[in-house]
Each structure stands twice: as structure tokens, then as C-alpha cells.
Design a protein around this motif. Structure first.
Motif, mmCIF file in Angstrom:
data_model
loop_
_atom_site.group_PDB
_atom_site.id
_atom_site.type_symbol
_atom_site.label_atom_id
_atom_site.label_comp_id
_atom_site.label_asym_id
_atom_site.label_seq_id
_atom_site.Cartn_x
_atom_site.Cartn_y
_atom_site.Cartn_z
ATOM 1 N N ARG A 46 12.184 -6.824 -5.683
ATOM 2 C CA ARG A 46 11.961 -8.261 -5.502
ATOM 3 C C ARG A 46 10.580 -8.517 -4.897
ATOM 4 O O ARG A 46 9.941 -9.526 -5.197
ATOM 5 N N MET A 47 10.126 -7.607 -4.054
ATOM 6 C CA MET A 47 8.776 -7.720 -3.499
ATOM 7 C C MET A 47 7.727 -7.535 -4.593
ATOM 8 O O MET A 47 6.687 -8.205 -4.602
ATOM 9 N N ASP A 48 8.003 -6.636 -5.532
ATOM 10 C CA ASP A 48 7.079 -6.411 -6.655
ATOM 11 C C ASP A 48 6.820 -7.694 -7.430
ATOM 12 O O ASP A 48 5.703 -7.934 -7.896
ATOM 13 N N LEU A 49 7.833 -8.504 -7.588
ATOM 14 C CA LEU A 49 7.684 -9.752 -8.346
ATOM 15 C C LEU A 49 6.737 -10.727 -7.656
ATOM 16 O O LEU A 49 6.171 -11.609 -8.305
ATOM 17 N N CYS A 50 6.569 -10.564 -6.352
ATOM 18 C CA CYS A 50 5.688 -11.453 -5.584
ATOM 19 C C CYS A 50 4.253 -10.929 -5.525
ATOM 20 O O CYS A 50 3.321 -11.701 -5.284
ATOM 21 N N GLY A 51 4.072 -9.623 -5.706
ATOM 22 C CA GLY A 51 2.733 -9.042 -5.669
ATOM 23 C C GLY A 51 2.238 -8.751 -4.265
ATOM 24 O O GLY A 51 2.910 -9.045 -3.272
ATOM 25 N N LYS A 52 1.052 -8.194 -4.175
ATOM 26 C CA LYS A 52 0.485 -7.764 -2.900
ATOM 27 C C LYS A 52 0.290 -8.914 -1.931
ATOM 28 O O LYS A 52 0.335 -8.732 -0.703
ATOM 29 N N ASP A 53 0.061 -10.124 -2.444
ATOM 30 C CA ASP A 53 -0.164 -11.290 -1.584
ATOM 31 C C ASP A 53 1.149 -11.953 -1.174
ATOM 32 O O ASP A 53 1.231 -13.171 -1.010
ATOM 33 N N ILE A 54 2.167 -11.168 -0.983
ATOM 34 C CA ILE A 54 3.480 -11.671 -0.634
ATOM 35 C C ILE A 54 3.427 -12.481 0.659
ATOM 36 O O ILE A 54 2.681 -12.142 1.591
ATOM 37 N N THR A 55 4.197 -13.561 0.726
ATOM 38 C CA THR A 55 4.190 -14.454 1.890
ATOM 39 C C THR A 55 5.556 -14.453 2.568
ATOM 40 O O THR A 55 6.545 -13.948 2.028
ATOM 41 N N GLU A 60 11.620 -15.029 2.482
ATOM 42 C CA GLU A 60 12.772 -15.910 2.686
ATOM 43 C C GLU A 60 13.562 -16.071 1.389
ATOM 44 O O GLU A 60 14.800 -16.068 1.393
ATOM 45 N N LYS A 61 12.858 -16.215 0.265
ATOM 46 C CA LYS A 61 13.526 -16.351 -1.035
ATOM 47 C C LYS A 61 14.265 -15.067 -1.402
ATOM 48 O O LYS A 61 15.358 -15.101 -1.977
ATOM 49 N N ILE A 62 13.669 -13.926 -1.060
ATOM 50 C CA ILE A 62 14.327 -12.647 -1.305
ATOM 51 C C ILE A 62 15.614 -12.567 -0.486
ATOM 52 O O ILE A 62 16.668 -12.143 -0.987
ATOM 53 N N ALA A 103 14.922 -2.787 6.825
ATOM 54 C CA ALA A 103 13.765 -2.724 5.932
ATOM 55 C C ALA A 103 12.464 -2.806 6.729
ATOM 56 O O ALA A 103 11.473 -2.138 6.403
ATOM 57 N N GLN A 104 12.469 -3.631 7.779
ATOM 58 C CA GLN A 104 11.278 -3.761 8.633
ATOM 59 C C GLN A 104 10.912 -2.424 9.257
ATOM 60 O O GLN A 104 9.729 -2.042 9.286
ATOM 61 N N ARG A 105 11.905 -1.706 9.748
ATOM 62 C CA ARG A 105 11.644 -0.416 10.395
ATOM 63 C C ARG A 105 11.106 0.595 9.392
ATOM 64 O O ARG A 105 10.180 1.355 9.695
ATOM 65 N N ILE A 106 11.677 0.598 8.198
ATOM 66 C CA ILE A 106 11.209 1.531 7.158
ATOM 67 C C ILE A 106 9.786 1.184 6.733
ATOM 68 O O ILE A 106 8.901 2.058 6.688
ATOM 69 N N TYR A 107 9.571 -0.073 6.423
ATOM 70 C CA TYR A 107 8.280 -0.517 5.907
ATOM 71 C C TYR A 107 7.171 -0.295 6.953
ATOM 72 O O TYR A 107 6.075 0.206 6.616
ATOM 73 N N ASP A 108 7.447 -0.642 8.194
ATOM 74 C CA ASP A 108 6.429 -0.487 9.240
ATOM 75 C C ASP A 108 6.102 0.987 9.461
ATOM 76 O O ASP A 108 4.930 1.337 9.719
ATOM 77 N N TRP A 109 7.107 1.859 9.370
ATOM 78 C CA TRP A 109 6.838 3.287 9.549
ATOM 79 C C TRP A 109 5.907 3.779 8.444
ATOM 80 O O TRP A 109 4.929 4.487 8.716
ATOM 81 N N VAL A 110 6.193 3.421 7.199
ATOM 82 C CA VAL A 110 5.345 3.853 6.080
ATOM 83 C C VAL A 110 3.951 3.266 6.221
ATOM 84 O O VAL A 110 2.940 3.957 6.041
ATOM 85 N N ARG A 111 3.864 1.997 6.551
ATOM 86 C CA ARG A 111 2.563 1.309 6.658
ATOM 87 C C ARG A 111 1.695 1.918 7.755
ATOM 88 O O ARG A 111 0.482 2.095 7.589
ATOM 89 N N ASN A 112 2.309 2.253 8.885
ATOM 90 C CA ASN A 112 1.546 2.831 9.999
ATOM 91 C C ASN A 112 1.207 4.298 9.778
ATOM 92 O O ASN A 112 0.170 4.784 10.233
ATOM 93 N N THR A 113 2.094 5.001 9.070
ATOM 94 C CA THR A 113 1.884 6.434 8.832
ATOM 95 C C THR A 113 0.876 6.674 7.712
ATOM 96 O O THR A 113 0.109 7.647 7.748
ATOM 97 N N LYS A 121 0.779 -6.580 5.824
ATOM 98 C CA LYS A 121 1.767 -6.814 6.867
ATOM 99 C C LYS A 121 2.837 -7.752 6.314
ATOM 100 O O LYS A 121 2.528 -8.772 5.703
ATOM 101 N N VAL A 122 4.099 -7.391 6.532
ATOM 102 C CA VAL A 122 5.211 -8.205 6.028
ATOM 103 C C VAL A 122 6.214 -8.406 7.158
ATOM 104 O O VAL A 122 6.574 -7.455 7.855
ATOM 105 N N ASP A 123 6.662 -9.632 7.326
ATOM 106 C CA ASP A 123 7.669 -9.946 8.338
ATOM 107 C C ASP A 123 9.007 -10.163 7.640
ATOM 108 O O ASP A 123 9.200 -11.134 6.903
#
Length: 291
Positions: A46-55, A60-62, A103-113, A121-123
Motif C-alpha cells: 500500500r505504501m508502494d502505491l503512494c510512492g517515495k513522497d508518501i504523506t 491514514e488512508k492505509i 510497523a514503525q519499529r521495523i521501518y525505523d530499524w531498517v531506515r536507521n541501520t 521518514k514515515v509516521d
């Protein structure tokens, strides 16, 4: 093109994701695998459908999409009047809220590592926790709401043959918990010969779809009084079963709160719980009574 699958393509490079080895504290192997699979297969596409500039609005829609899916996959989705069951809605929201938090914990770990992945950055914290009320949480009822609730359950039993309401009335007037109220067999009510009252000794509950001997707490094994009005409903239920062709011997071993599709089987306590909440709200109970 690659840009259409930005997040999937980036996350495929993370070996820890692919072999479910991200070191998240407090996650055991099965929890880690489950959370990562949900993230990769339900959230990332679902994030892929929004692209890198995801907001944040996109997230919220996801979350809304995932909540709708969780609701549709759940049980007891609708009330008798056709409206959506508010408890089921809130449960779905809270389930997805926890998934988004993971998902936040997974994503932040990958992004920081792996900063070289250039992940934005995604909230994911876009769903506020919703309190799910249960009838056992009712601490204070006004006299008016108490009387209305009893009257509604009484009407459902005597006028509409809603056998599930037997359990609601038993809980309201005599005090067992939901899983305990779903458990009694008709021959377990000790109805006195010399008075209009009786007693029921609680020592069973419905758990995991089965009638089991132990109760919720060590103090759960206890007698409760059967009031004259509840006794009337017990005798009414026996009479209805007789009219359906069951023998007295069969009726003795049948549940007071039967399964909707099989009068010889026990009801799922979650269905009884949902009916109780609907009754209390129909009687006018608002959140301040449910704290």
C-alpha cells in the motif's frame, strides 16, 4: 518501473527482513515473523502505491483500508438492526493500531541501520487508541438505565424468543461474568420447592469454545442467588424447549444460553458480550457508565 515499487525494492535489500532476524527487543521468533510478514505483505504494498513522497494522509488512508479489512474478516460485525457493531469496529481499529506501531519499529530499524536505502521518514502512529467496553466493566448504572436494561432483555426473551438474552438477564440480575453466564445447564439451577427462589453454583465457564471446570479467578467458584424473575425465565425456557419436542431428560442437560444454530450447544461468550453492550446502550448507557 522501479519507482512504482519504491519501498518494496528498497526493503528487499534488507537481509534481516527477508530472514525475519531484525533484533526488536521483546519479540520472540514467532512474533517477529508474524509482524514482519504483516508489514511486508499488508502495509508495504500500500505504501508502494503512494510512492517515495508518501504523506501522513497517505498513511491514514492505509490504516483505514486495513481497519476495514480487519472488520470484514471479524465476527459479530453487525447488530440485529443491521448497523455495524461498535465493539467490532473499535477492536479492528485497535488491532491495526498495534500493527502500525509494530510497523514503525521495523521501518525505523531498517531506515536507521541502512541510510543508503534513502527511505523517507514515515509516521505510522495515525490511529488513536479506542477503548473497547465490555459489560463486565459496567461499575455504576443509574436506576433508570438498570430498569430499562432489564426490561429490554425481558422483552427480547418473552416476546421475540431471543434465547441469547437469557444470559444478558442472568448477568444483569444475578451477577455472573460473561463466560460464566454462558455456561449453566438447566439442571444446574437449584430451584427451591418451598419458595420462588433458587441458587446456582458457579464452577464452569466457556473458554476456547468449550465448557470447562475452572473459572476466571480462584474466587470465581461461588454460589449466586436466583431471583424469582430469573426463575420464571428458566421455567419459560424449559417450556419453550418442551414445545420444540425435546424430552425432559434432554432439556436437563441443555444450556440455559444456547447456541444460535444448535439449542443443545453453548453460545460464544463474545456474542453474549456484544448483546449486553447493545442492551445497555439501548437503555441509554453512555461512556461515563462504562468507565
Amino acid at each position: 518501473p522501479d519507482s512504482d515499487h519504491f519501498f518494496s525494492n528498497a526493503l528487499k535489500k534488507c537481509q534481516e527482513l527477508q530472514d525475519h532476524s531484525i533484533p526488536i527487543p521483546s519479540w520472540g521468533p514467532s512474533t517477529r515473523k508474524q509482524n514482519i510478514n504483516y508489514f511486508l505483505h499488508s502495509i508495504v504494498p500500500r505504501m508502494d502505491l503512494c510512492g517515495k513522497d508518501i504523506t501522513t494522509e497517505d498513511i491514514e488512508k492505509i490504516a483505514v483500508s486495513l481497519t476495514e479489512r480487519a472488520f470484514n474478516n471479524g465476527r459479530t460485525k453487525y447488530c440485529a438492526d443491521g448497523s455495524k457493531n461498535s465493539k467490532a469496529i473499535n477492536t479492528s481499529k485497535n488491532t491495526v493500531r498495534e500493527r502500525m506501531r509494530d510497523a514503525q519499529r521495523i521501518y525505523d530499524w531498517v531506515r536507521n541501520t541502512y541510510p543508503e536505502f534513502d527511505l523517507p521518514k514515515v509516521d505510522f502512529a495515525v490511529i488513536a487508541k479506542t477503548k473497547v467496553y465490555h459489560p463486565e466493566q459496567l461499575r455504576v448504572l443509574s436506576t433508570e438505565i438498570y430498569i430499562k436494561s432489564a426490561a429490554i432483555a425481558w422483552h427480547l426473551i418473552l416476546e421475540e424468543d431471543v434465547f441469547l438474552a437469557n444470559g444478558a438477564y442472568l448477568m444483569l440480575r444475578n451477577g455472573p461474568r460473561t463466560a460464566e453466564a454462558a455456561a449453566p445447564l438447566l439442571n444446574e439451577f437449584d430451584l427451591f420447592d418451598d419458595s420462588p427462589y433458587g441458587v446456582y453454583h458457579i464452577d464452569h465457564q466457556i473458554k476456547g469454545g468449550k465448557r470447562v471446570k475452572y473459572t476466571k479467578t480462584t474466587a470465581g467458584d461461588r454460589p449466586i442467588p436466583i431471583t424469582s424473575d430469573t426463575r420464571y425465565l428458566i421455567e419459560h425456557h424449559r417450556a419453550r424447549l418442551l414445545s420444540f419436542g425435546y424430552s425432559v431428560e434432554e432439556i436437563d442437560t441443555m444450556p440455559f444460553v444456547p447456541n444460535l444454530n444448535d439449542l443443545t450447544g453453548h453460545i460464544n461468550p463474545s456474542l453474549l458480550s456484544a448483546l449486553c453492550v447493545d442492551i445497555f446502550r439501548a437503555a441509554g448507557a453512555t461512556p461515563e457508565y462504562l468507565e
